[in-house]
Design a protein around this motif. Structure first.
Motif, mmCIF file in Angstrom:
data_model
loop_
_atom_site.group_PDB
_atom_site.id
_atom_site.type_symbol
_atom_site.label_atom_id
_atom_site.label_comp_id
_atom_site.label_asym_id
_atom_site.label_seq_id
_atom_site.Cartn_x
_atom_site.Cartn_y
_atom_site.Cartn_z
ATOM 1 N N SER A 217 0.841 -1.201 0.000
ATOM 2 C CA SER A 217 0.000 0.000 0.000
ATOM 3 C C SER A 217 0.876 1.250 0.000
ATOM 4 O O SER A 217 1.912 1.288 0.671
ATOM 5 N N PRO A 218 0.476 2.285 -0.722
ATOM 6 C CA PRO A 218 1.219 3.551 -0.679
ATOM 7 C C PRO A 218 1.249 4.108 0.733
ATOM 8 O O PRO A 218 0.324 3.886 1.521
ATOM 9 N N ALA A 219 2.320 4.822 1.054
ATOM 10 C CA ALA A 219 2.492 5.329 2.417
ATOM 11 C C ALA A 219 2.952 6.774 2.395
ATOM 12 O O ALA A 219 3.676 7.211 1.498
ATOM 13 N N LEU A 220 2.524 7.498 3.412
ATOM 14 C CA LEU A 220 2.982 8.866 3.658
ATOM 15 C C LEU A 220 3.615 8.893 5.040
ATOM 16 O O LEU A 220 2.970 8.542 6.028
ATOM 17 N N VAL A 221 4.872 9.295 5.110
ATOM 18 C CA VAL A 221 5.586 9.410 6.370
ATOM 19 C C VAL A 221 5.740 10.902 6.688
ATOM 20 O O VAL A 221 6.216 11.669 5.843
ATOM 21 N N ILE A 222 5.330 11.302 7.881
ATOM 22 C CA ILE A 222 5.362 12.707 8.288
ATOM 23 C C ILE A 222 6.242 12.845 9.529
ATOM 24 O O ILE A 222 6.106 12.072 10.483
ATOM 25 N N HIS A 223 7.118 13.850 9.500
ATOM 26 C CA HIS A 223 8.021 14.059 10.634
ATOM 27 C C HIS A 223 8.121 15.543 10.966
ATOM 28 O O HIS A 223 8.307 16.378 10.078
ATOM 29 N N GLY A 224 7.977 15.868 12.234
ATOM 30 C CA GLY A 224 8.142 17.234 12.695
ATOM 31 C C GLY A 224 9.614 17.579 12.828
ATOM 32 O O GLY A 224 10.379 16.840 13.461
ATOM 33 N N ALA A 245 6.596 4.989 -0.820
ATOM 34 C CA ALA A 245 6.386 5.945 0.263
ATOM 35 C C ALA A 245 6.951 7.311 -0.099
ATOM 36 O O ALA A 245 7.893 7.430 -0.889
ATOM 37 N N GLU A 246 6.350 8.332 0.492
ATOM 38 C CA GLU A 246 6.876 9.682 0.390
ATOM 39 C C GLU A 246 7.047 10.243 1.790
ATOM 40 O O GLU A 246 6.316 9.871 2.715
ATOM 41 N N LEU A 247 8.022 11.120 1.961
ATOM 42 C CA LEU A 247 8.342 11.696 3.256
ATOM 43 C C LEU A 247 8.058 13.188 3.236
ATOM 44 O O LEU A 247 8.480 13.898 2.327
ATOM 45 N N THR A 248 7.323 13.650 4.244
ATOM 46 C CA THR A 248 7.040 15.075 4.396
ATOM 47 C C THR A 248 7.608 15.549 5.722
ATOM 48 O O THR A 248 7.291 14.983 6.776
ATOM 49 N N LEU A 249 8.444 16.582 5.673
ATOM 50 C CA LEU A 249 8.994 17.189 6.882
ATOM 51 C C LEU A 249 8.199 18.451 7.195
ATOM 52 O O LEU A 249 7.985 19.292 6.322
ATOM 53 N N VAL A 250 7.755 18.575 8.436
ATOM 54 C CA VAL A 250 6.910 19.686 8.845
ATOM 55 C C VAL A 250 7.733 20.663 9.687
ATOM 56 O O VAL A 250 8.145 20.331 10.805
#
Length: 281
Positions: A217-224, A245-250
């Motif tokens: 399954s596609p995944a979204l990884v989010i990190h503060g 997967a894709e990674l988003t830095l907040v």
């Protein structure tokens, strides 16, 4: 928004015969189901901004994990697997076959367990403020000490002293007093017995990093960017191990990205879930 009670009558046999409890959840909106699992030691109340912003485009389901908010603790041994099977029972009760399942911190660990035990029900997954590796011996011992103190004191003082200062980042501490106050209130509302149970469950969770390669399954990884509990390396390790997967830095956020920077969090999740909805039509 009203509480929706989901009964635990199962339409399918759960692995290892874990007995699910009846979870309480908020269920708003229509469209692709988006199930969001809260952080420790909060409740589904933390997802207010997500229900308000995302329910115009998705069916947003935010349960209280066992023992927190309006959900009973039950009698199962501490285990993220038990919490994952509770979510499967909730989806059965709501007639949801597949969903985008996401979690923050403890909710991320439950999401990983759900993927391991109910992979066929995962349309996509969102992992925020989590890591796929098991606790180190030092971290595990710290969780068990905290669980012991929660059980002995029968208050959440230890959470306010040791955990609360690390839940939000310095930008929130300096500039968002209302958000910090809201998080403090949620921590104060946590039942000590449930918090102790959850700490023991997280301490016992298995290493999931190698098994991520099996998730399709596609995944979204989010990190503060200001997270002091999990690291950017933890987030990148998960994103690299997942096949899609894709990674988003907040920026300007500590551990609780969905609470500290809700607009950025919501935008990332909405874009991800919208793309998934298009691919499944």
């Amino acid at each position: 928004m009203s509480w929706v009670r989901a009964f635990a009558g199962l339409s399918r046999i759960l692995p290892d015969e874990v007995i699910a409890v009846q979870l309480y959840s908020r269920d708003v909106g229509d469209g692709t189901p988006l199930v969001l699992l809260h952080a420790f030691p909060l409740s589904s109340a933390m997802w207010l901004a997500q229900r308000e912003a995302l329910s115009a485009r998705f069916r947003v389901v935010t349960p209280d994990l066992r023992g927190f908010g309006g959900s009973p603790l039950g009698t199962a041994e501490p285990s993220v697997d038990a919490m994952a099977d509770d979510i499967a029972a909730l989806l059965d009760a709501k007639g949801i076959d597949r969903a985008v399942v996401g979690g923050l911190s403890m909710g991320g660990y439950v999401t990983l367990a759900f993927c391991r035990r109910h992979a066929d029900r995962v349309l996509g997954l969102v992992l925020a403020g989590a890591k796929a590796t098991a606790d180190t011996e030092t971290a595990r011992a710290g969780r068990l000490r905290m669980a012991g103190r929660l059980e002995e004191d029968k208050t959440v003082d230890v959470l306010l002293e040791d955990l609360l200062p690390r839940l939000v980042g310095p930008t929130t501490m300096r500039q968002r007093a209302l958000i910090y106050g809201r998080v403090r209130g949620l921590v104060q509302s946590a039942p000590p017995a449930a918090a102790a149970w959850a700490q023991r469950a997280m301490a016992a969770r298995p290493d999931a990093l190698e098994s991520l390669a099996e998730l399709r399954s596609p995944a979204l990884v989010i990190h503060g960017a200001e997270d002091e509990i999990t690291t950017e390396e933890d987030a990148r390790a998960m994103a690299d191990a997942l096949p899609n997967a894709e990674l988003t830095l907040v920026p300007g956020s500590g551990h609780l990205t969905a609470v500290e920077q809700p607009q950025l969090f919501n935008d990332a999740v909405a874009e991800f879930a919208t793309a998934l909805g298009r691919t499944t039509r």
